[in-house]
Design a protein around this motif. Sequence first.
Motif, PDB file in Angstrom:
ATOM      1  N   LEU A  66       0.774  -0.941  -0.285  1.00 40.16           N
ATOM      2  CA  LEU A  66       0.027  -0.257   0.298  1.00 40.16           C
ATOM      3  C   LEU A  66       1.311   1.160   0.149  1.00 40.16           C
ATOM      4  N   VAL A  67       1.573   1.381   0.731  1.00 39.40           N
ATOM      5  CA  VAL A  67       2.932   2.052   0.708  1.00 39.40           C
ATOM      6  C   VAL A  67       3.941   2.802  -0.759  1.00 39.40           C
ATOM      7  N   ILE A  68       3.723   1.678  -1.221  1.00 37.04           N
ATOM      8  CA  ILE A  68       4.329   1.654  -2.348  1.00 37.04           C
ATOM      9  C   ILE A  68       3.180   2.084  -3.340  1.00 37.04           C
ATOM     10  N   PHE A  69       2.125   1.729  -2.926  1.00 36.65           N
ATOM     11  CA  PHE A  69       1.324   2.454  -4.505  1.00 36.65           C
ATOM     12  C   PHE A  69       0.961   4.049  -3.897  1.00 36.65           C
ATOM     13  N   ALA A  70       0.760   4.505  -2.821  1.00 39.24           N
ATOM     14  CA  ALA A  70       1.271   5.616  -1.689  1.00 39.24           C
ATOM     15  C   ALA A  70       2.222   6.531  -3.381  1.00 39.24           C
ATOM     16  N   VAL A  71       2.879   5.743  -2.853  1.00 39.39           N
ATOM     17  CA  VAL A  71       4.319   5.989  -3.702  1.00 39.39           C
ATOM     18  C   VAL A  71       4.578   6.800  -5.443  1.00 39.39           C
ATOM     19  N   LEU A  72       3.193   5.405  -5.560  1.00 42.29           N
ATOM     20  CA  LEU A  72       3.103   5.548  -7.355  1.00 42.29           C
ATOM     21  C   LEU A  72       1.941   6.588  -7.717  1.00 42.29           C
TER      22      LEU A  72
ATOM     23  N   LEU B 116       2.263   9.678  -9.683  1.00 41.06           N
ATOM     24  CA  LEU B 116       1.261  10.332 -11.144  1.00 41.06           C
ATOM     25  C   LEU B 116       0.304  11.097 -11.076  1.00 41.06           C
ATOM     26  N   GLY B 117       0.392  11.511  -9.786  1.00 42.23           N
ATOM     27  CA  GLY B 117      -0.840  12.471  -8.919  1.00 42.23           C
ATOM     28  C   GLY B 117       0.165  13.871  -9.413  1.00 42.23           C
ATOM     29  N   PHE B 118       1.491  14.231  -8.963  1.00 43.80           N
ATOM     30  CA  PHE B 118       2.273  15.405  -9.266  1.00 43.80           C
ATOM     31  C   PHE B 118       3.305  15.121 -10.616  1.00 43.80           C
ATOM     32  N   GLY B 119       2.613  13.521 -11.744  1.00 47.06           N
ATOM     33  CA  GLY B 119       2.805  13.888 -13.160  1.00 47.06           C
ATOM     34  C   GLY B 119       1.687  14.586 -13.858  1.00 47.06           C
ATOM     35  N   LEU B 120       0.819  14.281 -13.101  1.00 50.75           N
ATOM     36  CA  LEU B 120      -0.489  14.969 -13.999  1.00 50.75           C
ATOM     37  C   LEU B 120      -0.060  16.056 -14.044  1.00 50.75           C
ATOM     38  N   ASN B 121      -0.109  16.710 -12.908  1.00 52.38           N
ATOM     39  CA  ASN B 121       0.315  18.505 -12.342  1.00 52.38           C
ATOM     40  C   ASN B 121       1.162  18.694 -13.235  1.00 52.38           C
TER      41      ASN B 121
ATOM     42  N   ALA C 102     -10.234  25.951 -16.544  1.00 52.55           N
ATOM     43  CA  ALA C 102     -10.380  24.605 -16.185  1.00 52.55           C
ATOM     44  C   ALA C 102      -8.874  24.027 -15.126  1.00 52.55           C
ATOM     45  N   VAL C 103      -7.990  24.132 -16.122  1.00 50.53           N
ATOM     46  CA  VAL C 103      -7.031  23.468 -15.321  1.00 50.53           C
ATOM     47  C   VAL C 103      -6.525  24.513 -13.917  1.00 50.53           C
ATOM     48  N   ARG C 104      -6.532  25.809 -14.064  1.00 48.58           N
ATOM     49  CA  ARG C 104      -6.809  26.395 -12.627  1.00 48.58           C
ATOM     50  C   ARG C 104      -7.320  25.390 -11.273  1.00 48.58           C
ATOM     51  N   LEU C 105      -8.405  25.785 -11.760  1.00 47.11           N
ATOM     52  CA  LEU C 105      -9.359  24.660 -10.483  1.00 47.11           C
ATOM     53  C   LEU C 105      -8.645  23.073 -10.396  1.00 47.11           C
ATOM     54  N   ALA C 106      -8.428  22.595 -11.185  1.00 46.86           N
ATOM     55  CA  ALA C 106      -8.544  21.101 -11.831  1.00 46.86           C
ATOM     56  C   ALA C 106      -7.234  20.734 -10.511  1.00 46.86           C
ATOM     57  N   VAL C 107      -5.835  21.447 -11.022  1.00 46.43           N
ATOM     58  CA  VAL C 107      -4.429  20.954 -10.852  1.00 46.43           C
ATOM     59  C   VAL C 107      -4.806  21.292  -8.981  1.00 46.43           C
TER      60      VAL C 107
ATOM     61  N   LEU D 102      -6.234  15.794  -3.678  1.00 46.14           N
ATOM     62  CA  LEU D 102      -6.627  14.198  -4.067  1.00 46.14           C
ATOM     63  C   LEU D 102      -5.729  13.613  -3.674  1.00 46.14           C
ATOM     64  N   THR D 103      -4.515  13.764  -4.246  1.00 45.43           N
ATOM     65  CA  THR D 103      -3.277  13.146  -4.627  1.00 45.43           C
ATOM     66  C   THR D 103      -3.413  12.470  -2.853  1.00 45.43           C
ATOM     67  N   ILE D 104      -3.091  14.336  -1.710  1.00 51.47           N
ATOM     68  CA  ILE D 104      -2.460  14.115  -0.728  1.00 51.47           C
ATOM     69  C   ILE D 104      -3.618  12.888  -0.343  1.00 51.47           C
ATOM     70  N   LEU D 105      -5.047  13.030  -0.250  1.00 47.33           N
ATOM     71  CA  LEU D 105      -5.882  12.293   0.818  1.00 47.33           C
ATOM     72  C   LEU D 105      -5.810  11.178  -0.079  1.00 47.33           C
ATOM     73  N   GLY D 106      -5.719  10.841  -0.676  1.00 45.88           N
ATOM     74  CA  GLY D 106      -5.496   9.723  -1.288  1.00 45.88           C
ATOM     75  C   GLY D 106      -3.918   8.920  -0.645  1.00 45.88           C
ATOM     76  N   MET D 107      -2.343   9.640  -0.340  1.00 46.39           N
ATOM     77  CA  MET D 107      -1.390   8.342   0.074  1.00 46.39           C
ATOM     78  C   MET D 107      -1.262   8.886   1.288  1.00 46.39           C
ATOM     79  N   TRP D 108      -2.408   9.499   2.212  1.00 48.41           N
ATOM     80  CA  TRP D 108      -3.135   9.517   3.958  1.00 48.41           C
ATOM     81  C   TRP D 108      -3.702   8.885   3.856  1.00 48.41           C
ATOM     82  N   GLU D 109      -4.512   8.064   2.872  1.00 47.00           N
ATOM     83  CA  GLU D 109      -5.189   6.948   3.170  1.00 47.00           C
ATOM     84  C   GLU D 109      -4.470   5.815   3.034  1.00 47.00           C
ATOM     85  N   LEU D 110      -3.886   5.308   2.141  1.00 45.49           N
ATOM     86  CA  LEU D 110      -2.584   4.422   1.932  1.00 45.49           C
ATOM     87  C   LEU D 110      -1.992   4.398   2.946  1.00 45.49           C
ATOM     88  N   ILE D 111      -1.037   5.516   3.341  1.00 45.86           N
ATOM     89  CA  ILE D 111       0.282   5.394   4.386  1.00 45.86           C
ATOM     90  C   ILE D 111      -0.033   5.055   5.329  1.00 45.86           C
ATOM     91  N   VAL D 112      -1.855   5.203   6.368  1.00 43.61           N
ATOM     92  CA  VAL D 112      -1.778   4.956   6.981  1.00 43.61           C
ATOM     93  C   VAL D 112      -2.604   3.326   7.254  1.00 43.61           C
TER      94      VAL D 112
END
Lengths: 333, 283
Positions: free
Chosen positions: B3-9, B13-18, B31-36, B42-52
């Motif tokens: 799961l931690v590896i997933f978090a890093v991935l 992914l999220g930062f690369g997209l940004n 749209a981009v100004r809002l999306a970034v 969302l990436t931070i939230l996802g990482m939080w979930e996966l790492i915890v």
Amino acid sequence: MAEASDPGTRASAGGWPRWLRLPPVLGMVLALMAIWYVAVVPMNVKEVLTAAERAGVEVSPPSAVDRRDMGNWALVFRNTHALGNSWSSDRPKLPAPHQVLVELYDSTIDEELNGRRGIVRSGTLSNRSLVYHALVTLNATFLGFLIGALLGAGLAVGIVHSRVMDMSVMPWAIVSQTIPIVALAPMIIVVLYSIGVQGLIPKAVISAYLSFFPVVVGMVKGLRSPDAMQMDLMRTYSASTASVLTKLRLPSSIPYLFASLKIAIAASLVGAIVGELPVQKGGLGARMLAGSYYGQTAQIWAALLVAATLAALLVYAIAALERRTLRRMGMMP
Amino acid sequence: MTLVIFAVLLWVLGFGLNVMLANGPARDTGAVRLAVPLIFGLTILGMWELIVRGMQVSTVILPPPSLIAASFAENLSTLWGDFVQTILKGALSGYIFGCGAAFLTALLVDRSDYLRRGLLPLGNFMAALPIVGTAPILVMWFGFGWQSKAAVVVLMVYFPMLVNTVAGLSETTAMQRDLMRTYAATWGQTLWTLRLPAALPFVFNGLKICSTLALIGAIVAEFFGSPTLGLGFRISTSIGQLDLGMVWSAILVSALSGTAFYGLVALAERRMTFWHASHRGGR
């Protein structure tokens, strides 16, 4: 906390020579003191009348139950003869200014010089003295401020140089300023306490968190403040990004940095005080809470006075540093 | 560990997209100004979930976002009660009283030069003080109900608002005031047609600063005593029960209401000071 305002937009008395600025301020302070002394009478009237009644003075109405339901001012006007002790009662709801000053003296100078645990007799600061508590709070404030300011400045440099950082982090930094972060304080303390971290660090974390965002927002503004002409000049010198940063961006961000540092250190002090509420291990916040538990209002006011003095001194110190630095850099006459 | 590896991935992914979005051809569109920032959040939230979950962090230390969301959804009615008690009764009433009183004082102060020179430095000084510290005193005076919280809020917002309004009222230039004199405008007319509109940006700056202060005051005052209701009460008691999901839900409520409060004031500012340089776009 407060937003980082542009340097120079702060209101000032402007234009008046120094000695002419003081009298109005002194007048206002005296007026506030007078209001305070007057307010002490109605605030404490019930306790004072009860004490007077016990001492045998005639009080109207004689029953404490009747008095409880009456307005404070009505009681004052009906018992003008029995109010002599308003400014010297033992456990006042609102202590008079001189009572606060006496408590302040007792819990600082007197406690240290004459107390059994004072610095003169025992060689260490007494844990009942406000000097000790103020130092505990100040430690956390400084550590937190240092961490927060350094991280904030670092993040600001990152934001200015990376478009991705700017677009992803900046909106959240701005939104986070609208969140009552202090509400997080007890949680951070308790959580860190439960994993064994206690003492200075948790409070410093809160202080750092509070001083972090004003610095980020102010520094980003400051680092972006060089105008197109100046940036173009750097380009004609074919300056690298690093030298644009050190020779142009950082120097021109200094006024903004100091404006936000002043906000940050005040916020940091508030953070340290609030952080001391949940864990009673010394500090001005702990002192205030203890005072409110035991009904020692003079103690709360004295702690508050020390906190106010600290805040004023800290902001003043930063302002003095700002003046010196700006004068050195030729930005201020 | 996976799961931690997933978090890093996920981060890559999220930062690369940004990075792609922020440097791509559409980087200045709305749209981009809002999306970034959204993708970042969302990436931070996802990482939080996966790492915890991946590191098996105890929920007492840091609950995963899913648990907080579940707890939030379960306790909606309790949280609504807390919201009404703390935000609507405590913070909002104190905010209105405090800002209103400060505004009226500013009008008064503005008429007398002596008062202005006396009160302005004092107000600037008071605005930097840790006024939160008066909370235990005010709770002692006004009881545990919302009145004491409103009183703390009044004290906290009064001075920043006063200083900003007074600064705003002296914003007009001598030329503009002279023009009003040539029209033989009364003090009231000058105030209404010239000086109040000119002061509005400052007034709104004060209102925005105070919106956050109001929530802080109302919540912190509850740590010193409150009825069995309110966000501050919920935070401090839920910590006692180690119900961290509930604590985070209460924090979520206060964060959302703080942002909404600020947003409303900012919206009103946009409506009323559309003429000001900072809102005309272009920047």
